[in-house]
Design an enzyme around this catalytic site. Structure first.
Site, short mmCIF file in Angstrom:
data_model
loop_
_atom_site.label_atom_id
_atom_site.label_comp_id
_atom_site.label_asym_id
_atom_site.label_seq_id
_atom_site.Cartn_x
_atom_site.Cartn_y
_atom_site.Cartn_z
N THR A 1 0.37 -1.28 -0.08
CA THR A 1 -0.03 -0.44 -0.02
C THR A 1 0.98 0.91 -0.15
O THR A 1 2.33 1.03 0.10
CB THR A 1 -1.16 -0.37 0.87
OG1 THR A 1 -1.74 -1.07 0.92
CG2 THR A 1 -1.81 1.12 1.83
N VAL B 239 -12.83 -6.26 1.20
CA VAL B 239 -12.34 -4.46 1.82
C VAL B 239 -11.04 -4.80 2.55
O VAL B 239 -11.72 -5.02 3.81
CB VAL B 239 -12.82 -3.68 2.10
CG1 VAL B 239 -12.88 -2.30 1.68
CG2 VAL B 239 -14.10 -3.28 0.54
N GLY C 145 -0.11 -2.79 6.28
CA GLY C 145 0.00 -4.35 7.14
C GLY C 145 -1.23 -4.83 6.85
O GLY C 145 -2.38 -4.38 6.06
N GLY D 110 -4.36 -5.96 6.79
CA GLY D 110 -5.65 -5.04 7.08
C GLY D 110 -6.72 -5.21 7.90
O GLY D 110 -7.38 -4.62 8.74
#
Ligand code: ASP
Length: 321
Positions: free
Chosen positions: A187, A216, A239, A241
């Site tokens: 990310t 998500v 990291g 999620g």
């Protein structure tokens, strides 16, 4: 308890910008010098894009968005171009922004055709009456705006395709940025303090390889992947999620500072090495407080990261020191 809300006149030229391109099993051994140089150049370009704005007195949210946008445009990171593949061979991107001035926020999830999901998140914050839009609806909203769109192939790279092929039939998902299959975080994010004392954060991701069922992660979720509150701090997470979601990680850092009187460093360490590690998660954060103190903690082998301050301090780093 420390008072975080006092801004002295002497701080009127103070700014700070911190960026990350994901944490993970990033070791010197697994990195060629060409690849490392490419990452450093991309981080440097992102940092410069944001810092130039802060120098001119632009808002923290402008700088955070600009830095993230540069990383979305680079295929080295798992955001925008270069996003990981879902199980079905598509890209579903998530992004969020938060302006600490008024605690305004915008977030999008499951984006497939917007070139820079961070810009769509910002549009949700500034041009819609909502905070969080997902999937088809978010795409439909994007088409009402003056935003650049891209065909699915624009986001795809051979490297990401190979990552998917290695695990597609295993039933597992995988994060980015390592040769080790189970630990990859790619990310991107940026946090900024501007010369008027505003804080802002922005985060963007392709999520995790082989994800299914509309998964998500934290990146799209305000309070987990992104949080900013003037007078306190701005945080962007990277990291696994699911752990950051359960820990409400980014907000947890702000709450420890606001209600618990912790410093930025203390709060980040407590959340990363305490709350998240206790659940079995790992990764990192970038954060800045209202005085311009910064933190870039991670408990993986490495994290692509960098910062620039009005004092002239500037650094780009990849590995653990
Ligand atoms: N936090 C992101 C997610 O779980 C992944 C990452 O940081 O690379 O979607």
């Amino acid at each position: 308890m420390r008072c975080l809300y006092i801004r002295k006149d002497s701080m009127k030229d103070t700014y700070a910008l911190v960026i990350h391109g994901g944490a993970g099993t990033i070791t010197r051994k697994s990195m060629s010098s060409e690849k490392e140089a490419a990452y450093r150049t991309a981080l440097n370009t992102a940092l410069t894009a944001g810092e130039q704005l802060l120098k001119k007195g632009a808002k923290a949210i402008d700088a955070a968005e600009a830095a993230v946008r540069v990383m979305e445009d680079s295929d080295l990171f798992n955001a925008g171009k270069g996003a990981v593949f879902t199980h079905d061979g598509t890209h579903e991107m998530d992004a969020s922004v938060m302006d600490g001035n008024g605690r305004r926020a915008g977030a999008v999830a499951g984006i497939t055709s917007v070139k820079n999901p961070v810009c769509l998140a910002r549009a949700v914050m500034e041009q819609s009456e909502h905070v969080f839009l997902i999937g088809k609806g978010a795409e439909e909203y994007a088409r009402t705006l003056d935003l650049e769109h891209a065909a699915p192939e624009y986001f795809s790279t051979e490297f990401r395709k190979a990552q998917l092929m290695r695990i597609r039939d295993t039933g597992r998902t995988q994060l980015d940025h390592t040769e080790e299959d189970h630990k990859k975080y790619g990310t991107v994010g940026a946090v900024a303090l501007d010369t008027s004392g505003n804080l802002a954060a922005a985060t963007s991701t392709g999520g995790i390889t082989n994800k299914r069922f509309g998964r998500v992660g934290d990146t799209a979720v305000i309070g987990s992947g992104t949080y900013a509150e003037n007078g306190v701090c701005a945080v962007s997470s990277t990291g696994w999620g699911e752990y950051y979601l359960r820990a409400v990680a980014a907000y947890d850092i702000a709450a420890l500072m606001k209600y618990g009187g912790r410093s930025l460093d203390e709060a980040c360490a407590e959340v990363l090495n305490g709350h998240i590690a206790e659940m079995g998660g790992d990764g990192g954060f970038i954060a800045v407080d209202s005085l311009g103190c910064i933190a870039m903690p991670f408990n993986t082998e490495g994290m692509y990261r960098g910062y620039a301050k009005s004092t002239g301090e500037r650094e780009i780093a990849v590995y653990r020191k």
